[in-house]
Scaffold this active site. Sequence first.
Site, short mmCIF file in Angstrom:
data_model
loop_
_atom_site.label_atom_id
_atom_site.label_comp_id
_atom_site.label_asym_id
_atom_site.label_seq_id
_atom_site.Cartn_x
_atom_site.Cartn_y
_atom_site.Cartn_z
N SER A 120 14.21 -17.95 50.67
CA SER A 120 14.59 -17.43 49.44
C SER A 120 13.81 -18.09 48.33
CB SER A 120 16.04 -17.28 48.98
OG SER A 120 16.55 -16.37 49.71
N LYS B 65 11.05 -16.22 46.75
CA LYS B 65 11.42 -14.98 45.71
C LYS B 65 10.89 -15.27 44.39
CE LYS B 65 15.18 -13.58 48.64
NZ LYS B 65 16.88 -13.70 48.88
N TYR C 52 8.62 -8.77 53.94
CA TYR C 52 9.87 -9.52 53.24
C TYR C 52 10.13 -10.57 54.50
CZ TYR C 52 14.29 -11.15 51.94
OH TYR C 52 15.52 -11.85 51.60
N TYR D 260 21.94 -18.45 43.35
CA TYR D 260 22.93 -17.39 43.99
C TYR D 260 24.31 -17.29 43.05
CZ TYR D 260 19.97 -18.35 47.82
OH TYR D 260 18.87 -18.42 48.54
N VAL E 34 17.83 -20.53 52.50
CA VAL E 34 18.82 -21.15 53.66
C VAL E 34 18.04 -21.71 54.91
CG1 VAL E 34 20.20 -18.94 53.37
CG2 VAL E 34 18.29 -18.72 54.94
N1 GLN Z 1 15.38 -14.41 54.93
C1 GLN Z 1 16.70 -14.68 54.36
C2 GLN Z 1 17.45 -13.50 54.27
O1 GLN Z 1 17.03 -12.16 53.75
C3 GLN Z 1 16.59 -15.41 53.11
C4 GLN Z 1 18.00 -15.70 52.24
C5 GLN Z 1 18.00 -16.89 51.73
O2 GLN Z 1 17.41 -17.81 51.91
N2 GLN Z 1 19.16 -17.11 50.75
O3 GLN Z 1 18.77 -13.31 54.60
#
Ligand code: GLN
Length: 341
Positions: free
Chosen positions: A77, A80, A202, A254, A272
């Site tokens: 993420s 993003k 993505y 988040y 993550v």
């Molecule tokens: N690729 C992961 C997902 O879409 C990214 C989520 C994250 O890093 N929080 O679930």
Amino acid sequence: MTIRVSGDGSAGSAAHELQLLVDEMHANYASVTDGEVATYIPELATANPDHFGVCIVTASGHVFAAGDCDVPFTIQSVSKPFTFGMALEEFGHERVWQHVDVEPSGDAFNSIELRNGTNRPHNPMINSGAITVTALLHQHHGAATFDHVLACFSAAAGRQLSFDRAVYESERRTGHRNRAIAHLLLNFGLVAEDVEAALDVYFRQCAILVTCRDLATMGATLANMGRNPITDDGVFDVRCVKDMLSIMFTCGMYDYSGQWAYRVGVPAKSGVGGGVMAVVNRQIGIATYSPKLDAHGNSRRGIEVCVDLASRLGLHAFDCLNVGSSFLGGMLAEGSTTRVR
Ligand code: GLN
């Protein structure tokens, strides 16, 4: 606690102090061993839970690294804000906003929901918003989208990046929740028919391999008004950087974003894969890598290091005693004597 910068206050000694601080963060927080490595993308479970890196890159291009700063891991993420920035550059603020809101959701990063009233994703830092942003890029660039994303991230990191095919395939195979989100977006006309192709981009973007040093450099590129401070490559327009940092500040961690703003007080983004990237405007990019996560999906050690660094360097944006905005720039540019709290 007050630590006085010793020596003659020159840029050299200030740099030495920062290296000591990064070393200290690494030594102090290696003892944090709770949290869980992400397993919902099966391939992420193979990460070494002991890996731990702490890195600061300044807006003048100095690098301070401790621990495992050259171990590759997937950006997840932390991608993003960068794709959001790309969409802002290409389509402008208004068009992007018509697809994605800018409100914290207070919910988990992967929740299957849109915002009441607007039927748009809450913000581009959660999966629904990020998939929408990538789909926008995909509408424009088609099959070339991922190459375009990789080129942009590589420019921000200052080296040619690649992606982890095993992690990508693992998420593509198991990412049904993201697929459900993508179809919800399709239902509301926020993404085009070829939603599976956009989702594929993505998944690839999340599997881009970075090191802790790369992430700190990418953060420093944002801190340095969109220009990579090491290569001098202009990556993002400064107006887009303002939007990227604003959303990172309110939504980047988040459903921990409120506490993060309260405790750390700088824009940041986690993933993550175990990476955390924080940005101190006009000063530094900070990155940590440690794959054990808390219940929000944020790196356990990453949170601890950033809380401590923000307090020690006085980085919080709203701290009236804030020395961060003048401290680092002053130290590293002019070599003035400053104190670290
Ligand atoms: N690729 C992961 C997902 O879409 C990214 C989520 C994250 O890093 N929080 O679930």
